[in-house]
Design a protein around this motif. Structure first.
Motif, PDB file in Angstrom:
ATOM      1  N   ALA A   1     105.459 -52.826  75.388  1.00 24.29           N
ATOM      2  CA  ALA A   1     106.835 -52.434  75.704  1.00 24.29           C
ATOM      3  C   ALA A   1     107.010 -52.215  77.208  1.00 24.29           C
ATOM      4  CB  ALA A   1     107.208 -51.170  74.937  1.00 24.29           C
ATOM      5  N   LEU A   2     106.012 -51.617  77.835  1.00 20.42           N
ATOM      6  CA  LEU A   2     106.086 -51.371  79.284  1.00 20.42           C
ATOM      7  C   LEU A   2     106.227 -52.673  80.064  1.00 20.42           C
ATOM      8  CD1 LEU A   2     103.387 -48.579  79.813  1.00 20.42           C
ATOM      9  CD2 LEU A   2     105.869 -48.350  80.071  1.00 20.42           C
ATOM     10  N   ARG A   3     105.509 -53.707  79.625  1.00 22.38           N
ATOM     11  CA  ARG A   3     105.600 -55.008  80.298  1.00 22.38           C
ATOM     12  C   ARG A   3     107.006 -55.588  80.172  1.00 22.38           C
ATOM     13  NH1 ARG A   3     101.050 -58.942  78.287  1.00 22.38           N
ATOM     14  NH2 ARG A   3     102.293 -60.343  79.597  1.00 22.38           N
ATOM     15  N   ALA A   4     107.576 -55.444  78.981  1.00 18.37           N
ATOM     16  CA  ALA A   4     108.935 -55.952  78.758  1.00 18.37           C
ATOM     17  C   ALA A   4     109.950 -55.194  79.609  1.00 18.37           C
ATOM     18  CB  ALA A   4     109.290 -55.840  77.279  1.00 18.37           C
ATOM     19  N   ILE A   5     109.778 -53.892  79.674  1.00 16.39           N
ATOM     20  CA  ILE A   5     110.687 -53.046  80.461  1.00 16.39           C
ATOM     21  C   ILE A   5     110.608 -53.405  81.945  1.00 16.39           C
ATOM     22  CG2 ILE A   5     111.077 -50.671  81.239  1.00 16.39           C
ATOM     23  CD1 ILE A   5     110.094 -49.846  78.347  1.00 16.39           C
ATOM     24  N   ARG A   6     109.380 -53.596  82.410  1.00 12.36           N
ATOM     25  CA  ARG A   6     109.167 -53.946  83.817  1.00 12.36           C
ATOM     26  C   ARG A   6     109.808 -55.310  84.123  1.00 12.36           C
ATOM     27  NH1 ARG A   6     104.274 -52.548  83.872  1.00 12.36           N
ATOM     28  NH2 ARG A   6     103.264 -54.568  83.538  1.00 12.36           N
ATOM     29  N   ALA A   7     109.637 -56.274  83.211  1.00  9.49           N
ATOM     30  CA  ALA A   7     110.206 -57.610  83.411  1.00  9.49           C
ATOM     31  C   ALA A   7     111.729 -57.579  83.414  1.00  9.49           C
ATOM     32  CB  ALA A   7     109.703 -58.557  82.317  1.00  9.49           C
ATOM     33  N   ALA A   8     112.297 -56.650  82.625  1.00 13.08           N
ATOM     34  CA  ALA A   8     113.761 -56.522  82.553  1.00 13.08           C
ATOM     35  C   ALA A   8     114.312 -55.643  83.677  1.00 13.08           C
ATOM     36  CB  ALA A   8     114.162 -55.949  81.203  1.00 13.08           C
ATOM     37  N   ASN A   9     113.413 -55.084  84.478  1.00 16.54           N
ATOM     38  CA  ASN A   9     113.792 -54.221  85.603  1.00 16.54           C
ATOM     39  C   ASN A   9     114.640 -53.039  85.146  1.00 16.54           C
ATOM     40  OD1 ASN A   9     113.716 -53.509  88.331  1.00 16.54           O
ATOM     41  ND2 ASN A   9     115.640 -54.566  88.780  1.00 16.54           N
ATOM     42  N   LYS A  10     114.164 -52.401  84.070  1.00 17.41           N
ATOM     43  CA  LYS A  10     114.854 -51.240  83.531  1.00 17.41           C
ATOM     44  C   LYS A  10     113.977 -49.999  83.647  1.00 17.41           C
ATOM     45  CE  LYS A  10     117.827 -53.573  80.155  1.00 17.41           C
ATOM     46  NZ  LYS A  10     119.097 -53.069  80.706  1.00 17.41           N
ATOM     47  N   GLU A  11     114.612 -48.848  83.470  1.00 15.30           N
ATOM     48  CA  GLU A  11     113.875 -47.584  83.434  1.00 15.30           C
ATOM     49  C   GLU A  11     114.039 -46.970  82.057  1.00 15.30           C
ATOM     50  OE1 GLU A  11     114.321 -44.699  86.456  1.00 15.30           O
ATOM     51  OE2 GLU A  11     114.118 -46.128  88.116  1.00 15.30           O
TER      52      GLU A  11
END
Length: 292
Positions: free
Chosen positions: A220-230
């Motif tokens: 999930a962290l990788r997906a969040i980072r790729a989406a540039n979200k917090e």
């Protein structure tokens, strides 16, 4: 004469060593998968304790396949295993494997995940319901009441997924969370990444994600980072990778189990059974929240 005496001593030593090896009782450990670091640590804890207590530990990997699990247990019954430690692939399907052990008079001890059917002497696990609630309480402490959350579920049919979800549901009700979605990612890092990518596209206002294990949390962290979200992410298990992610500030927290202790307690409980001692039907292992 001295040489003959030396040879004779060596032979006697060899015979004694062989007898000692033969005298070792065998404890079997069937693990749901050794692709998951949590279960590798569980296996290592069991192996260390088996070595310490003088048991031969036979470990078989069920590869998350109930059919493979069943074949493994059938194999273990002909290997002379005196006790079966099993970490089920599925709490319902494992009943068939437990039944085989029961028919062969091999005591069964379940580790981390329970069995819905069959005779189990003891179940050793963390309080997964309490852990799910702890994860929700942590999110509430950081984000307050009414937070918008997503849950990544483990493998359907496992007691761990069901119980962690039950505990998180208690937190949802207590803190009035807005549950945007709850989907399975099968305790897998890659699936955690893919499911989160899809959910972020449609649930862009999510504030927190509870992943029922650290592998899904890391995906999930990788997906969040790729989406540039917090998004605040809480995992479960306290694996080495999970704890490192907490220390680096990427993962908000992980509800830490002690897989090495679960494995070790499995062997200790088997040892007590083989000595004719009584054992507890349920043996809890403490949990704790690890945060930076």
């Amino acid at each position: 004469m001295k040489k003959l005496t030396t040879i004779a001593s060596a032979i006697m030593f060899g015979l004694t060593a062989s007898a000692a090896a033969l005298a070792q009782d065998t404890i079997a450990l069937a693990v749901s998968t050794l692709d998951n670091p949590f279960f590798v640590t569980l296996k290592d804890g069991a192996q260390k304790k088996a070595d310490e207590l003088g048991y031969k530990l036979v470990v078989l990997d069920s590869q998350n396949d109930p059919a493979k699990e069943l074949a493994n247990v059938e194999d273990l019954t002909v290997r002379g295993a005196k006790v079966l430690l099993i970490n089920p692939t599925d709490s319902a399907a494992v009943g068939n494997a437990v039944a085989i052990a029961n028919r062969n008079n091999i005591p069964v001890i379940t580790l981390d995940r329970g069995a819905e059917k069959g005779k189990v002497v003891s179940h050793i696990a963390s309080d997964n319901v309490a852990g799910g609630k702890m994860a929700g309480d942590f999110i509430a402490a950081k984000l307050g009441q009414g937070a918008k959350v997503i849950q990544l579920e483990g493998i359907a049919g496992t007691s761990a997924a069901r119980e962690r979800g039950e505990g998180f549901k208690q937190a949802i009700e207590a803190h009035k969370f807005n549950m945007l979605a709850s989907q399975p990612a099968d305790f897998d890092r890659t699936k955690g990444l893919n499911v989160t990518e899809n959910l972020l596209a449609s649930k862009s206002d999510v504030q927190a994600i509870f992943a029922q294990n650290d592998e899904m949390a890391l995906g999930a962290l990788r997906a969040i980072r790729a989406a540039n979200k917090e998004v605040l992410v809480v995992g479960f298990d306290g694996t080495e990778d999970g704890i490192n992610a907490v220390k680096s500030g990427k993962l908000a927290a992980t509800i830490a189990q002690q897989p090495d202790l679960i494995g070790a307690l499995g062997v200790v409980t088997a040892d007590r059974l083989l000595k004719g001692e009584s054992v507890e039907a349920k043996i809890p292992v403490d949990l704790k929240v690890i945060e930076k």
